[in-house]
Every structure is written in C-alpha cells, then in structure tokens.
Motif scaffolding. Structure first.
Motif, PDB file in Angstrom:
ATOM      1  N   SER A 212      24.127  21.413  61.734  1.00 49.11           N
ATOM      2  CA  SER A 212      24.147  22.862  61.539  1.00 49.11           C
ATOM      3  C   SER A 212      23.713  23.603  62.799  1.00 49.11           C
ATOM      4  O   SER A 212      23.938  24.806  62.927  1.00 49.11           O
ATOM      5  N   GLN A 213      23.047  22.863  63.700  1.00 42.82           N
ATOM      6  CA  GLN A 213      22.547  23.429  64.958  1.00 42.82           C
ATOM      7  C   GLN A 213      21.525  24.537  64.720  1.00 42.82           C
ATOM      8  O   GLN A 213      21.383  25.470  65.510  1.00 42.82           O
ATOM      9  N   SER A 214      20.808  24.412  63.620  1.00 40.18           N
ATOM     10  CA  SER A 214      19.767  25.378  63.285  1.00 40.18           C
ATOM     11  C   SER A 214      18.420  24.875  63.793  1.00 40.18           C
ATOM     12  O   SER A 214      18.004  23.764  63.459  1.00 40.18           O
ATOM     13  N   ARG A 215      17.740  25.688  64.594  1.00 42.89           N
ATOM     14  CA  ARG A 215      16.434  25.290  65.091  1.00 42.89           C
ATOM     15  C   ARG A 215      15.394  25.269  63.975  1.00 42.89           C
ATOM     16  O   ARG A 215      14.573  24.364  63.904  1.00 42.89           O
ATOM     17  N   GLY A 216      15.466  26.259  63.087  1.00 47.12           N
ATOM     18  CA  GLY A 216      14.575  26.238  61.924  1.00 47.12           C
ATOM     19  C   GLY A 216      14.871  25.061  61.022  1.00 47.12           C
ATOM     20  O   GLY A 216      13.969  24.449  60.454  1.00 47.12           O
ATOM     21  N   GLY A 217      16.169  24.713  60.915  1.00 45.29           N
ATOM     22  CA  GLY A 217      16.557  23.560  60.121  1.00 45.29           C
ATOM     23  C   GLY A 217      16.022  22.266  60.707  1.00 45.29           C
ATOM     24  O   GLY A 217      15.631  21.349  59.968  1.00 45.29           O
ATOM     25  N   LEU A 218      15.977  22.171  62.035  1.00 44.20           N
ATOM     26  CA  LEU A 218      15.422  20.976  62.684  1.00 44.20           C
ATOM     27  C   LEU A 218      13.950  20.818  62.345  1.00 44.20           C
ATOM     28  O   LEU A 218      13.484  19.710  62.038  1.00 44.20           O
ATOM     29  N   LEU A 219      13.198  21.918  62.372  1.00 41.59           N
ATOM     30  CA  LEU A 219      11.784  21.860  62.013  1.00 41.59           C
ATOM     31  C   LEU A 219      11.605  21.481  60.545  1.00 41.59           C
ATOM     32  O   LEU A 219      10.704  20.699  60.199  1.00 41.59           O
ATOM     33  N   ALA A 220      12.474  22.027  59.679  1.00 46.63           N
ATOM     34  CA  ALA A 220      12.411  21.691  58.257  1.00 46.63           C
ATOM     35  C   ALA A 220      12.680  20.209  58.039  1.00 46.63           C
ATOM     36  O   ALA A 220      11.993  19.541  57.256  1.00 46.63           O
ATOM     37  N   MET A 221      13.689  19.672  58.735  1.00 43.63           N
ATOM     38  CA  MET A 221      14.026  18.260  58.595  1.00 43.63           C
ATOM     39  C   MET A 221      12.919  17.369  59.127  1.00 43.63           C
ATOM     40  O   MET A 221      12.622  16.316  58.552  1.00 43.63           O
ATOM     41  N   ALA A 222      12.295  17.768  60.231  1.00 43.44           N
ATOM     42  CA  ALA A 222      11.208  16.973  60.794  1.00 43.44           C
ATOM     43  C   ALA A 222      10.025  16.906  59.830  1.00 43.44           C
ATOM     44  O   ALA A 222       9.468  15.838  59.570  1.00 43.44           O
ATOM     45  N   ALA A 223       9.632  18.069  59.279  1.00 39.60           N
ATOM     46  CA  ALA A 223       8.512  18.103  58.338  1.00 39.60           C
ATOM     47  C   ALA A 223       8.853  17.351  57.063  1.00 39.60           C
ATOM     48  O   ALA A 223       8.049  16.555  56.554  1.00 39.60           O
ATOM     49  N   MET A 224      10.062  17.599  56.540  1.00 37.64           N
ATOM     50  CA  MET A 224      10.487  16.924  55.309  1.00 37.64           C
ATOM     51  C   MET A 224      10.587  15.424  55.531  1.00 37.64           C
ATOM     52  O   MET A 224      10.134  14.624  54.704  1.00 37.64           O
ATOM     53  N   GLY A 225      11.179  14.994  56.653  1.00 34.94           N
ATOM     54  CA  GLY A 225      11.353  13.569  56.911  1.00 34.94           C
ATOM     55  C   GLY A 225      10.032  12.828  57.004  1.00 34.94           C
ATOM     56  O   GLY A 225       9.881  11.733  56.458  1.00 34.94           O
ATOM     57  N   LEU A 226       9.068  13.425  57.695  1.00 36.42           N
ATOM     58  CA  LEU A 226       7.750  12.793  57.811  1.00 36.42           C
ATOM     59  C   LEU A 226       7.089  12.674  56.449  1.00 36.42           C
ATOM     60  O   LEU A 226       6.558  11.614  56.081  1.00 36.42           O
ATOM     61  N   PHE A 227       7.131  13.745  55.671  1.00 34.65           N
ATOM     62  CA  PHE A 227       6.488  13.717  54.356  1.00 34.65           C
ATOM     63  C   PHE A 227       7.244  12.817  53.390  1.00 34.65           C
ATOM     64  O   PHE A 227       6.630  12.180  52.527  1.00 34.65           O
ATOM     65  N   LEU A 228       8.558  12.757  53.533  1.00 36.47           N
ATOM     66  CA  LEU A 228       9.355  11.860  52.695  1.00 36.47           C
ATOM     67  C   LEU A 228       8.943  10.415  52.925  1.00 36.47           C
ATOM     68  O   LEU A 228       8.810   9.628  51.982  1.00 36.47           O
TER      69      LEU A 228
END
Length: 433
Positions: A212-228
């Motif tokens: 999606s090339q979303s910078r906010g989306g990258l931060l969301a994925m990083a936080a979600m991935g770590l917590f997942l």
C-alpha cells in the motif's frame, strides 16, 4: 453479470433471514466488509444492499420468538453513552449539514454492532461470522499481495472506492487488523489444507499492507507483527510466516518504496506530516474551546483559519485520536480511549480464565488475537483517520460474545444463564438440524 450475481445472492438470502435472523448478520458482514457491489459496474454499484439487509434483519428479529436481550457490560454501556454523546455533538456541529450525513452512517454502524450482540446466540454462529469477516477482507489482502508481487511493488494497493478503506492508508490499517483474525482461524482449523490457505492469506495480506506504500500502515504492521509474535502459541511457526512476508517484501519492493518509508524520520521536511501536525493542533484547540468539539466533518478551511497554528495549511486530521478529540471534544475522546481500555481488560480476563481450559481455549485465542488487532489499530490509527470503522466496534462485540459463550461473564452481566459450550460442527450439519 457481476451485478446480477450480487443481486441474486443478496435477494436469494433474504427469505432465510426471516427464519434465522443471524443469517442477516452474516449477510450484512459480507456486504459491509467485502463490498461486493463495489466490484460491479452497473446498477448494483450504488444499490442499497446493506440497508435492505439491515431492515430485513431487524424486522425478522423483532417478529422472531428469540429472546430480545442485550449483553450489558461496562463496554456496551459505555459504547451506548458514547453514541449518545456523538448525537449530542452533532446538534452543535460547526457544519450541521455535513455532520448529519456522517451521523447517518455512524449510527447505522453502531446499530448493527448492537444487533450482532443481540442476535448471535451461539458460538458456532460467532465462528462463522469471523470466517465471513476474514474472507471478505482477506479477498483484498490476497489479491493485493499477489498484485504487489507481480508488479514489483511499483503500484499502491488500495481498497474498493467509496468505502471506509478505499485509500491506501486505510487499506494498510485494515489489513493490520485482519491478519490476527486469520491467525485465530488458523489456530482453530483442524484441516491441513485449510490451515495452509490461511497461512498463505496471512503472508499475502502482510505483503499487501506493505504494498500500500503507507507509512502509517508500515508502523501499524510493525507493531501488530511484534505483538502477534508475542501473543502466538507457536512462536516459531508464527516467526516463519513473519520472516516469509519480510523476505518477499525485501525481494519485490522498489527503491522508491524505501525512500518513501525513510521519510518517517524526516517529518520536519515532509509537507504531509506537517499538515497532519497542524490538524492535530487544530483538533486540540477546538476541543479546548468547545465542550462538544466541532462535530463530525469539522476539519474544513474555516475551522483551520480560526483554530490552527498555521491557518492556511489545511489538511485532513489522519488520526483516530485527534479525529475524535476535534469532533467530540475531550469528553468524547475520553470515552473513546476508555472503550479501548475496557476492551483490553476484558480480553485479559478472558485469556486469564480460559487459556488453561482445553474446552475454552478458543476464547483465549480469540481474545489474544483481538488484542493484537487493537494494537495494529491503535498504532496505525495514530496516523490514519478510521475512528468510526465498523470492524473496530465489531471486534469489541465479538470479544463480549466470546466472554459470554465461554462463561466468563456472570449471570448478572449476561442477563441470563449461559448455555454449555458446544463443539463446533460443520455448517451443513447445523443447517439441517
């Protein structure tokens, strides 16, 4: 042909709703999350399928013999108060005509959330509902992931036009919330080939979120991935899926993507970031000056000229927190945050009471994955404006129902004694009962 197909499916399902109102909830989830009519080019594109489905579901439920009871908990009570407050702020909105249009969307979303809590009375139906949400949104995740790989990440992945997640930023946030739900289904699924499909959907959805090339989306994925990973039962397996998504991303994304993501650290020179910060200041100033905030759709040029540090830098707020703060004041913002806190604590309660019980471990898994979704929503939502997105409130209701069906809620909060937890059975078997 697509128009006829979608119309045939929807109107073909409507008669079944009168006998089984929960079918209406399933159909509404499909229409609300997949938006199949937005995949057409004819009369179905703007046809009010969701409204028709909601009306039929409400009528069917009202005339059914089922008990008309709500699962009242601190979360649902606070949500009802929050809805009332949003209605109040709409009466005092800066731009009444625009505010009432948005209110019309928001109250319908909340109505269906409450109807879900009243109509879904069995764990099996809850499980099917999660499947429908996952498949509906997963369609865009899988499609977007394949699109990103085939085109080398050159083009942005976006959602269907005219929906809450039509933009690339919103699409990334939705996928960050979706992946934990797919993981929950993956944990519950006994069939290997289905588990493989779900695992592939998780990886491809992760690739699509990056695509999606979303910078906010990258931060969301990083936080979600770590917590997942932290919340997963099988951390090694989950780690493999995460690494696979990262390797695919590294292999296909162009240098332009890395350059764009690198601007996260250079927000002082980024006009978009400065515009958002100016909008955040505006939201704070509006809330400070008005108890009821500015009402829905208040982020308009006249508002900026009166309340913004830079009056002529008009920008969308792009933050769930400042969106609610500006539109509903500090009172609305406090209720919005408190809803998240209550939901988080409820999830902790379900995990604590169910994780060691094999018969109720599904509830612990679901609660943990809902927490992961909320982490993605909270992190990405700091830079994206999706404060009223259906899935956020549906996740809260799903958690409440999981607490109910697993016996975590006591009789006083349920309004009735719970039925014994039943094993999941094949949909065809349930239909023929």
């Amino acid at each position: 042909m697509r128009d006829l197909l979608v119309t045939a499916i929807v109107f073909g399902a409507l008669p079944f709703i009168f006998k089984r109102p929960w079918v209406g909830i399933m159909l509404w989830c499909w229409l609300g999350y997949m938006n199949p009519h937005r995949q057409t080019w004819g009369f179905a594109y703007d046809f009010p399928f969701a409204s028709i489905c909601a009306i039929v579901t409400i009528v069917a439920f009202l005339f059914s013999r089922e008990k008309k009871e709500m699962v009242w908990t601190r979360e649902t009570v606070l949500l009802l108060i929050f809805i009332g407050w949003m209605l109040t702020t709409t009466f005092f909105a800066f731009y009444p005509d625009l505010a009432w249009i948005q209110w019309d969307k928001v109250w319908k979303i909340q109505l269906m959330a409450f109807l879900t809590a009243m109509i879904i009375k069995e764990r099996q139906h809850l499980h099917w509902m999660i499947w429908i949400i996952a498949l509906s949104l997963g369609y865009y995740g899988v499609k977007g992931g394949i699109f990103t790989i085939v085109h080398g990440g050159v083009h942005r992945v976006q959602g269907p036009a005219g929906t809450f997640f039509g933009g690339n930023n919103e699409m990334a946030l939705v996928l960050a919330m979706l992946i934990p739900l797919i993981r929950y289904l993956h944990l519950q699924e006994p069939r290997k080939w289905v588990r493989l499909g779900l695992a592939s959907a998780m990886v491809l959805s992760g690739v699509a979120a990056i695509g999606s090339q979303s910078r906010g989306g990258l931060l969301a994925m990083a936080a979600m991935g770590l917590f997942l990973w932290l919340k997963s039962r099988y951390k090694f397996v989950m780690g493999i899926y995460i690494v696979a998504a990262v390797l695919i991303m590294a292999a296909v994304m162009p240098q332009a993507w890395y350059d764009r993501m690198g601007t996260i650290k250079e927000y002082e020179q980024d006009g978009s970031a400065l515009g958002r910060i100016n909008a955040w200041h505006t939201a704070f100033n509006v809330a400070k000056a008005n108890v009821t905030g500015g009402g829905f759709e208040m982020f308009r040029p006249p508002t900026f000229r009166q309340y913004a540090p830079e009056p002529f830098r008009v920008h969308d707020v792009h933050s769930i927190y400042f969106e609610v703060m500006g539109e509903h004041g500090f009172i609305g913002f406090g209720m919005f945050v408190l809803l998240a806190v209550f939901t988080w604590l409820r999830a902790n309660q379900v995990i604590r009471e169910c994780k060691k019980d094999p018969a109720r471990k599904w509830a612990a898994d679901l609660a943990a994955m809902i927490q992961v979704s909320l982490v993605g929503y909270g992190a990405g939502g700091a830079f994206l404006g999706l404060a009223y997105f259906d899935l956020t409130y549906h996740l809260m209701i799903i958690l409440i129902l999981a607490a109910k069906f697993s016996g975590v809620l006591d009789k006083a909060s349920q309004g009735a004694a719970r039925e014994p937890d039943r094993p999941l059975i094949h949909p065809a078997a349930r239909w023929n009962r």
